[in-house]
Write a protein that holds these residues in place. Structure first.
Motif, PDB file in Angstrom:
ATOM      1  N   THR A 227      15.020  18.539 -33.144  1.00  0.00           N
ATOM      2  CA  THR A 227      15.538  19.361 -32.051  1.00  0.00           C
ATOM      3  C   THR A 227      17.023  19.571 -32.307  1.00  0.00           C
ATOM      4  O   THR A 227      17.771  18.612 -32.481  1.00  0.00           O
ATOM      5  CB  THR A 227      15.351  18.674 -30.692  1.00  0.00           C
ATOM      6  N   GLY A 228      17.444  20.826 -32.362  1.00  0.00           N
ATOM      7  CA  GLY A 228      18.854  21.153 -32.490  1.00  0.00           C
ATOM      8  C   GLY A 228      19.403  21.582 -31.147  1.00  0.00           C
ATOM      9  O   GLY A 228      18.825  22.451 -30.492  1.00  0.00           O
ATOM     10  N   LEU A 229      20.503  20.971 -30.731  1.00  0.00           N
ATOM     11  CA  LEU A 229      21.096  21.273 -29.424  1.00  0.00           C
ATOM     12  C   LEU A 229      22.520  21.759 -29.619  1.00  0.00           C
ATOM     13  O   LEU A 229      23.307  21.142 -30.343  1.00  0.00           O
ATOM     14  CB  LEU A 229      21.059  20.025 -28.546  1.00  0.00           C
ATOM     15  N   ASP A 230      22.847  22.885 -28.979  1.00  0.00           N
ATOM     16  CA  ASP A 230      24.207  23.417 -29.043  1.00  0.00           C
ATOM     17  C   ASP A 230      24.470  24.184 -27.760  1.00  0.00           C
ATOM     18  O   ASP A 230      23.541  24.691 -27.137  1.00  0.00           O
ATOM     19  CB  ASP A 230      24.383  24.335 -30.263  1.00  0.00           C
ATOM     20  N   TRP A 231      25.747  24.269 -27.359  1.00  0.00           N
ATOM     21  CA  TRP A 231      26.058  24.988 -26.124  1.00  0.00           C
ATOM     22  C   TRP A 231      26.583  26.391 -26.379  1.00  0.00           C
ATOM     23  O   TRP A 231      26.966  27.092 -25.451  1.00  0.00           O
ATOM     24  CB  TRP A 231      27.021  24.196 -25.259  1.00  0.00           C
ATOM     25  N   SER A 232      26.577  26.826 -27.656  1.00  0.00           N
ATOM     26  CA  SER A 232      27.030  28.167 -28.013  1.00  0.00           C
ATOM     27  C   SER A 232      25.823  29.049 -28.334  1.00  0.00           C
ATOM     28  O   SER A 232      25.126  28.815 -29.324  1.00  0.00           O
ATOM     29  CB  SER A 232      27.962  28.105 -29.228  1.00  0.00           C
ATOM     30  N   GLU A 233      25.597  30.051 -27.517  1.00  0.00           N
ATOM     31  CA  GLU A 233      24.468  30.943 -27.769  1.00  0.00           C
ATOM     32  C   GLU A 233      24.609  31.699 -29.095  1.00  0.00           C
ATOM     33  O   GLU A 233      23.621  31.837 -29.829  1.00  0.00           O
ATOM     34  CB  GLU A 233      24.295  31.934 -26.616  1.00  0.00           C
ATOM     35  N   PRO A 234      25.807  32.184 -29.481  1.00  0.00           N
ATOM     36  CA  PRO A 234      25.925  32.825 -30.796  1.00  0.00           C
ATOM     37  C   PRO A 234      25.542  31.898 -31.948  1.00  0.00           C
ATOM     38  O   PRO A 234      24.936  32.342 -32.932  1.00  0.00           O
ATOM     39  CB  PRO A 234      27.404  33.225 -30.862  1.00  0.00           C
ATOM     40  N   MET A 235      25.898  30.611 -31.849  1.00  0.00           N
ATOM     41  CA  MET A 235      25.482  29.655 -32.877  1.00  0.00           C
ATOM     42  C   MET A 235      23.955  29.511 -32.879  1.00  0.00           C
ATOM     43  O   MET A 235      23.316  29.527 -33.939  1.00  0.00           O
ATOM     44  CB  MET A 235      26.130  28.290 -32.636  1.00  0.00           C
TER      45      MET A 235
ATOM     46  N   TRP B  12      34.077  27.919 -30.567  1.00  0.00           N
ATOM     47  CA  TRP B  12      32.994  27.816 -31.539  1.00  0.00           C
ATOM     48  C   TRP B  12      32.032  28.988 -31.451  1.00  0.00           C
ATOM     49  O   TRP B  12      31.417  29.371 -32.458  1.00  0.00           O
ATOM     50  CB  TRP B  12      32.269  26.480 -31.378  1.00  0.00           C
ATOM     51  N   SER B  13      31.930  29.609 -30.295  1.00  0.00           N
ATOM     52  CA  SER B  13      31.113  30.825 -30.189  1.00  0.00           C
ATOM     53  C   SER B  13      31.726  31.935 -31.034  1.00  0.00           C
ATOM     54  O   SER B  13      31.012  32.686 -31.714  1.00  0.00           O
ATOM     55  CB  SER B  13      30.998  31.262 -28.727  1.00  0.00           C
ATOM     56  N   ARG B  14      33.056  32.022 -31.026  1.00  0.00           N
ATOM     57  CA  ARG B  14      33.723  33.036 -31.845  1.00  0.00           C
ATOM     58  C   ARG B  14      33.634  32.694 -33.333  1.00  0.00           C
ATOM     59  O   ARG B  14      33.575  33.599 -34.175  1.00  0.00           O
ATOM     60  CB  ARG B  14      35.184  33.167 -31.420  1.00  0.00           C
ATOM     61  N   ARG B  15      33.610  31.414 -33.650  1.00  0.00           N
ATOM     62  CA  ARG B  15      33.518  31.014 -35.057  1.00  0.00           C
ATOM     63  C   ARG B  15      32.114  31.231 -35.638  1.00  0.00           C
ATOM     64  O   ARG B  15      31.935  31.205 -36.860  1.00  0.00           O
ATOM     65  CB  ARG B  15      33.883  29.524 -35.196  1.00  0.00           C
ATOM     66  N   ALA B  16      31.121  31.438 -34.797  1.00  0.00           N
ATOM     67  CA  ALA B  16      29.738  31.540 -35.266  1.00  0.00           C
ATOM     68  C   ALA B  16      29.556  32.635 -36.303  1.00  0.00           C
ATOM     69  O   ALA B  16      28.797  32.485 -37.264  1.00  0.00           O
ATOM     70  CB  ALA B  16      28.803  31.785 -34.077  1.00  0.00           C
ATOM     71  N   GLU B  17      30.261  33.743 -36.131  1.00  0.00           N
ATOM     72  CA  GLU B  17      30.067  34.893 -37.007  1.00  0.00           C
ATOM     73  C   GLU B  17      30.353  34.582 -38.465  1.00  0.00           C
ATOM     74  O   GLU B  17      29.694  35.091 -39.373  1.00  0.00           O
ATOM     75  CB  GLU B  17      30.956  36.051 -36.536  1.00  0.00           C
ATOM     76  N   THR B  18      31.341  33.724 -38.720  1.00  0.00           N
ATOM     77  CA  THR B  18      31.734  33.414 -40.099  1.00  0.00           C
ATOM     78  C   THR B  18      31.411  31.988 -40.507  1.00  0.00           C
ATOM     79  O   THR B  18      31.729  31.579 -41.625  1.00  0.00           O
ATOM     80  CB  THR B  18      33.249  33.644 -40.282  1.00  0.00           C
ATOM     81  N   PHE B  19      30.765  31.235 -39.625  1.00  0.00           N
ATOM     82  CA  PHE B  19      30.551  29.817 -39.882  1.00  0.00           C
ATOM     83  C   PHE B  19      29.818  29.574 -41.199  1.00  0.00           C
ATOM     84  O   PHE B  19      30.221  28.742 -42.011  1.00  0.00           O
ATOM     85  CB  PHE B  19      29.769  29.203 -38.724  1.00  0.00           C
ATOM     86  N   ASP B  20      28.737  30.293 -41.428  1.00  0.00           N
ATOM     87  CA  ASP B  20      27.921  30.055 -42.616  1.00  0.00           C
ATOM     88  C   ASP B  20      28.545  30.597 -43.899  1.00  0.00           C
ATOM     89  O   ASP B  20      28.026  30.360 -44.988  1.00  0.00           O
ATOM     90  CB  ASP B  20      26.527  30.669 -42.437  1.00  0.00           C
ATOM     91  N   ALA B  21      29.649  31.314 -43.775  1.00  0.00           N
ATOM     92  CA  ALA B  21      30.327  31.829 -44.965  1.00  0.00           C
ATOM     93  C   ALA B  21      31.282  30.806 -45.563  1.00  0.00           C
ATOM     94  O   ALA B  21      31.802  31.015 -46.662  1.00  0.00           O
ATOM     95  CB  ALA B  21      31.105  33.107 -44.617  1.00  0.00           C
ATOM     96  N   GLN B  22      31.487  29.703 -44.874  1.00  0.00           N
ATOM     97  CA  GLN B  22      32.502  28.748 -45.290  1.00  0.00           C
ATOM     98  C   GLN B  22      31.894  27.528 -45.975  1.00  0.00           C
ATOM     99  O   GLN B  22      31.091  26.809 -45.369  1.00  0.00           O
ATOM    100  CB  GLN B  22      33.311  28.297 -44.085  1.00  0.00           C
ATOM    101  N   PRO B  23      32.259  27.283 -47.235  1.00  0.00           N
ATOM    102  CA  PRO B  23      31.873  26.016 -47.875  1.00  0.00           C
ATOM    103  C   PRO B  23      32.380  24.846 -47.038  1.00  0.00           C
ATOM    104  O   PRO B  23      33.456  24.898 -46.454  1.00  0.00           O
ATOM    105  CB  PRO B  23      32.587  26.088 -49.231  1.00  0.00           C
ATOM    106  N   GLY B  24      31.572  23.806 -46.993  1.00  0.00           N
ATOM    107  CA  GLY B  24      31.897  22.691 -46.122  1.00  0.00           C
ATOM    108  C   GLY B  24      31.187  22.798 -44.789  1.00  0.00           C
ATOM    109  O   GLY B  24      31.045  21.806 -44.078  1.00  0.00           O
TER     110      GLY B  24
END
Length: 267
Positions: free
Chosen positions: A82-90, A20-32
């Protein structure tokens, strides 16, 4: 290439975090994932209000918040989020988004399965597309129950993407073909590359819900963890309709026929 099967829980959780850290870069580009229209935002608001009500300053914990899509929806409704996540890139993207929109959302790096938050500290807990990734969901649900205040509510949004119906399988094949030959734009939505797709499938094969996260199975584990008034809501039609404008016709229909659900449970 390193062998990942069989994975220990430690190795598996590390791989999930890295994925999920690697997916962070394109996460917001994806509908859904991100929200691309006010119609969709309104549909999500309606779902949250239906199960959680308006915020009125109540404390909400958005687990595995990613880039904070659901955190912002909760903030819209007046929750103290409060938003909690374990991925720093996210989290980097979540903090930037909140700063850009002028939102006072608190972000923490942490593990949704071991939050380290105090007992009975939140009125509401939410998560979207987290449950299917859990290694030990029952233990995790006990943790969420601990962190909720008495009378607090949990809202899980997820789906079974492993066991599509015959209609969903047909629509998926047609959508993939249309995208491949250039008749649909879905290929432009930043889908994972083959290496990432392989990692996704390897993770899926090792998590608890490797056979698919069905709503009734999730609900049963929530009850076992002590939750009451567990309600399964499969009426996601308004959200699906609003998302279709960002997909080809076939891809939109495929998503609408998947087993997607919201489960609300109370402490």
């Amino acid at each position: 290439m390193q062998a990942f099967s069989p994975l220990s829980n430690h190795d598996l959780r590390d791989e999930i975090k890295a994925y999920w850290s690697r997916r962070a870069e394109t996460f917001d580009a994806q509908p859904g994932h991100e929200i691309f229209s006010e119609d969709e935002r309104a549909a999500w608001h309606a779902l949250l209000r239906k199960h959680l009500g308006n915020g009125e300053g109540r404390a909400a914990l958005d687990l595995a918040c990613g880039t904070a899509v659901v955190s912002h929806l909760l903030d819209d409704l007046g929750f103290q989020v409060t938003g909690l996540d374990w991925s720093e890139p996210m989290l980097e993207r979540a903090r930037t988004k909140a700063a850009t929109r002028g939102r006072k959302i608190r972000f923490l790096m942490g593990d949704a399965e071991r939050t380290m938050e105090p007992d009975a500290s939140y009125d509401v807990i939410t998560n979207r597309h987290l449950v299917w990734t859990l290694v030990d969901p029952l233990s995790c649900f006990h943790e969420w129950h601990r962190v909720l205040k008495p009378g607090g509510r949990l809202l899980v949004v997820d789906g079974d993407f492993v066991n599509p119906s015959a209609l969903t399988r047909l629509l998926k094949r047609l959508a993939s073909l249309a995208s491949h030959i250039g008749l649909a734009r879905d290929a432009l939505h930043g889908a994972p590359n083959p290496e990432m797709a392989e990692t996704h499938n390897r993770i899926l094969s090792a998590v608890y819900f490797s056979g698919g996260a069905r709503s009734d199975a999730v609900a049963a584990l929530l009850r076992e963890a002590g939750f009451t008034k567990v309600t399964i809501d499969t009426d996601m039609a308004a959200i699906h309709r609003s998302q279709r404008k960002n997909f080809s016709l076939l891809k939109g229909l495929e998503r609408a026929t998947q087993h997607r659900f919201a489960i609300c449970a109370e402490k």
